[in-house]
Design an enzyme around this catalytic site. Structure first.
Site, mmCIF file in Angstrom:
data_model
loop_
_atom_site.group_PDB
_atom_site.id
_atom_site.type_symbol
_atom_site.label_atom_id
_atom_site.label_comp_id
_atom_site.label_asym_id
_atom_site.label_seq_id
_atom_site.Cartn_x
_atom_site.Cartn_y
_atom_site.Cartn_z
ATOM 1 N N SER A 9 0.854 -1.199 0.000
ATOM 2 C CA SER A 9 0.000 0.000 0.000
ATOM 3 C C SER A 9 0.889 1.247 0.000
ATOM 4 O O SER A 9 0.494 2.301 -0.473
ATOM 5 C CB SER A 9 -0.964 -0.003 1.181
ATOM 6 O OG SER A 9 -0.260 0.194 2.375
ATOM 7 N N TYR A 43 -11.277 -3.004 2.859
ATOM 8 C CA TYR A 43 -10.635 -3.912 3.811
ATOM 9 C C TYR A 43 -9.916 -3.224 4.954
ATOM 10 O O TYR A 43 -9.761 -3.794 6.025
ATOM 11 C CB TYR A 43 -9.636 -4.815 3.065
ATOM 12 C CG TYR A 43 -10.325 -5.641 2.023
ATOM 13 C CD1 TYR A 43 -10.934 -6.836 2.376
ATOM 14 C CD2 TYR A 43 -10.421 -5.210 0.704
ATOM 15 C CE1 TYR A 43 -11.617 -7.591 1.438
ATOM 16 C CE2 TYR A 43 -11.097 -5.951 -0.245
ATOM 17 C CZ TYR A 43 -11.691 -7.141 0.124
ATOM 18 O OH TYR A 43 -12.372 -7.877 -0.802
ATOM 19 N N TYR A 75 -4.310 -10.509 -5.082
ATOM 20 C CA TYR A 75 -3.123 -10.426 -5.949
ATOM 21 C C TYR A 75 -3.366 -11.085 -7.316
ATOM 22 O O TYR A 75 -2.662 -10.800 -8.281
ATOM 23 C CB TYR A 75 -1.934 -11.150 -5.288
ATOM 24 C CG TYR A 75 -1.527 -10.549 -3.961
ATOM 25 C CD1 TYR A 75 -0.776 -9.377 -3.915
ATOM 26 C CD2 TYR A 75 -1.895 -11.141 -2.766
ATOM 27 C CE1 TYR A 75 -0.421 -8.810 -2.697
ATOM 28 C CE2 TYR A 75 -1.543 -10.579 -1.548
ATOM 29 C CZ TYR A 75 -0.812 -9.418 -1.526
ATOM 30 O OH TYR A 75 -0.468 -8.853 -0.327
ATOM 31 N N HIS A 89 6.073 -12.374 -0.045
ATOM 32 C CA HIS A 89 5.145 -11.879 0.992
ATOM 33 C C HIS A 89 5.727 -12.197 2.360
ATOM 34 O O HIS A 89 6.397 -13.221 2.532
ATOM 35 C CB HIS A 89 3.773 -12.558 0.840
ATOM 36 C CG HIS A 89 2.650 -11.748 1.431
ATOM 37 N ND1 HIS A 89 2.446 -11.642 2.783
ATOM 38 C CD2 HIS A 89 1.688 -10.991 0.829
ATOM 39 C CE1 HIS A 89 1.403 -10.848 2.996
ATOM 40 N NE2 HIS A 89 0.918 -10.441 1.829
ATOM 41 N N GLY A 90 5.443 -11.378 3.338
ATOM 42 C CA GLY A 90 5.815 -11.674 4.727
ATOM 43 C C GLY A 90 4.981 -12.848 5.225
ATOM 44 O O GLY A 90 3.852 -13.050 4.753
ATOM 45 N N GLY A 124 8.567 -6.275 15.575
ATOM 46 C CA GLY A 124 8.937 -5.001 16.218
ATOM 47 C C GLY A 124 8.492 -3.784 15.428
ATOM 48 O O GLY A 124 8.472 -2.686 15.952
ATOM 49 N N ASP A 204 -32.884 18.683 22.243
ATOM 50 C CA ASP A 204 -32.386 18.800 20.866
ATOM 51 C C ASP A 204 -33.200 19.838 20.103
ATOM 52 O O ASP A 204 -33.977 19.523 19.206
ATOM 53 C CB ASP A 204 -32.462 17.425 20.187
ATOM 54 C CG ASP A 204 -31.898 17.434 18.771
ATOM 55 O OD1 ASP A 204 -31.146 18.365 18.442
ATOM 56 O OD2 ASP A 204 -32.226 16.510 18.006
HETATM 57 C C1 SPV Z 1 -29.282 13.788 15.085
HETATM 58 O O1 SPV Z 1 -28.534 12.824 15.298
HETATM 59 O O2 SPV Z 1 -29.278 14.787 15.764
HETATM 60 C C2 SPV Z 1 -30.197 13.748 13.936
HETATM 61 C C3 SPV Z 1 -30.625 12.467 13.407
HETATM 62 O O3 SPV Z 1 -30.596 14.801 13.505
HETATM 63 S S1 SPV Z 1 -32.147 12.082 14.169
HETATM 64 O O4 SPV Z 1 -31.978 12.191 15.609
HETATM 65 O O5 SPV Z 1 -32.480 10.746 13.766
HETATM 66 O O6 SPV Z 1 -33.131 13.021 13.698
HETATM 67 MG MG MG Z 2 -30.158 16.462 14.663
#
Ligand code: SPV
Ligand code: MG
Length: 432
Positions: A9, A43, A75, A89-90, A124, A204
């Protein structure tokens, strides 16, 4: 000269890698198959450097003859294409999820008369310790902001988990689990208005200004590197939204999601008695366009969140709005619902995908939680947000410990429910 294939990578170059290149060059010309972001993303975590940067590094390592892209995790396609005489490969792939790939490589090389060279894995220098070291160096706002679009290009779907504090964000940053077909990790962080306010013991409802949300976000920014999607509530007035967009960009946030509601915002998952007025669609379109014009970077994403289904309207109502929001420049569409069956969401996804194949669809399967990531992806989801689970998980755990202490009149029994002090000190970067 023989050709010796080595898959890399090339993100973090450590002595173990130099050692395997040195070993390989004893057998012939070293052909490096450099894994692309697309090959790695399902992955493992996305490399810190993009493909071009990794190419530049690896091409200039002494002993590397040629570098070609390896487009798949396996691969085999490159072994078929380049027909090397051997692959090196290791020996760390003898156990764990890589062991199946090892069996395939052995079988293929045997069939085609090639050789598999296994060398002892350099002890290590383990890449997870190195990963941790890189993480502690942090990221820049610019790299972090762009990383969501980078992920969207190479991984579907993207798993996003809610964080409401530095410590919850550290779980998202560091957690990796090994499954049969590879590692699983969360790809980024949801800065949720619900869990941010609940963790402060507040309702909220829309924040008056961004300041308090950003204070908590700063803690998360300090200890993580993964992309962050910000719950922007309604986005406020268009004049205010301009500043929100720029402030988020300046902080390296990758995307903001705003919802088409007006008035005092209430959480969408409240009971049916709580009705919330939807914004007129044209006004919301205007807010989206103003936001798009205000952003400074081209990578920042403004995602439009549809509340039609929450407000009791049919899928057709949500679709009509989704098409209008997409036409106004929305970089993604989040469709929300509290219907358990998921039927409405599935129908929406199918119909939206019929018109727009490339605009990311964001789902928040809090109520229709019976569907797996794979199933939601088949519906057309590009981003899946687990919006509140770390906060909801922490409360009963805290309650349990608190109750046990009261019941037993001491903390001995509660200690069994708690992580050891040593572990918590070691968890915090710089705490050791
Ligand atoms: C929040 O996580 O504040 C969201 C998503 O707005 S929900 O609570 O589902 O409305
Ligand atoms: Mg929200």
């Amino acid at each position: 000269m023989k050709t010796i294939y080595l898959g890399l990578s090339g993100d973090i170059i450590h002595p173990g890698i130099i050692n395997i290149i040195k070993e390989a060059s004893k057998y012939g010309n070293v052909l490096v198959g450099l894994l692309t972001d697309t090959a790695i993303a399902p992955y493992k975590r996305l490399p810190y450097l993009n493909f071009q940067q990794r190419l530049e590094v690896v091409e200039n390592i002494k002993g590397v003859h040629k570098v070609v892209p390896q487009q798949e995790w396996s691969y085999i396609p490159n072994l078929k294409k380049y027909k090397p005489d051997a692959i090196i490969h290791g020996d760390d792939w003898t156990s764990g999820f890589m062991s199946k790939e090892r069996d395939k490589v052995f079988a293929f090389m045997k069939e085609t008369g090639g050789e598999v060279i296994e060398i002892p894995y350099t002890q290590g220098v383990n890449s997870s310790a190195l990963n941790e070291a890189v993480r502690s160096l942090g990221t820049t706002p610019d790299i972090r902001l762009k990383s969501l679009r980078r992920l969207l290009e190479v991984k579907k779907p993207i798993r996003i988990m809610e964080a409401h504090s530095g410590i919850s964000a550290l779980i998202i940053e560091n957690l990796e689990i090994e499954k049969e077909d590879g590692l699983r990790c969360f790809d980024g962080i949801w800065s949720s208005s619900l869990t941010d306010s609940a963790s402060k013991g507040k309702p909220d409802i829309e924040a008056v200004d961004l300041t308090t949300r950003l204070q908590d976000l700063t803690n998360i920014l300090e200890c993580t590197t993964k992309p962050i999607i910000f719950d922007g509530d309604t986005g406020g007035k268009p004049e205010h939204f301009i500043f929100t967009v720029r402030t988020l960009e300046r902080n390296g946030i990758s995307a903001v999601i705003i919802e088409d509601k007006i008035g005092l915002k209430k959480n969408s998952l409240f009971g049916t008695d709580v009705t919330q007025e939807l914004s007129p669609a044209d006004e919301f379109c205007e807010k989206l366009s103003i936001g798009k014009r205000a952003q400074v970077t081209k990578e920042f994403m403004i995602i439009a969140r549809l509340e039609s289904l929450i407000a009791g309207f049919p899928v057709s109502h949500a679709l009509e709005r989704a098409f209008a929001y997409a036409a106004s420049g929305a970089d993604g569409i989040m469709i929300h619902s509290k219907e358990k069956s998921g039927d409405d969401i599935r129908e929406f996804c199918e119909k939206f995908r019929a018109k727009y194949n490339n605009i990311p669809i964001v789902l928040v399967p809090t109520t229709y939680n019976q569907f797996t990531v794979k199933e939601l992806s088949l519906w057309g989801a590009s981003i899946i947000i687990y919006a509140n689970h770390l906060l909801r998980a922490s409360y009963p755990a805290m309650m349990n410990a608190a109750k046990t202490i009261l019941e037993k009149e001491r903390s001995l029994e509660a200690d069994l429910l708690c992580m050891p002090i040593k572990e918590i000190l070691e968890l915090i970067p710089g705490g050791k």
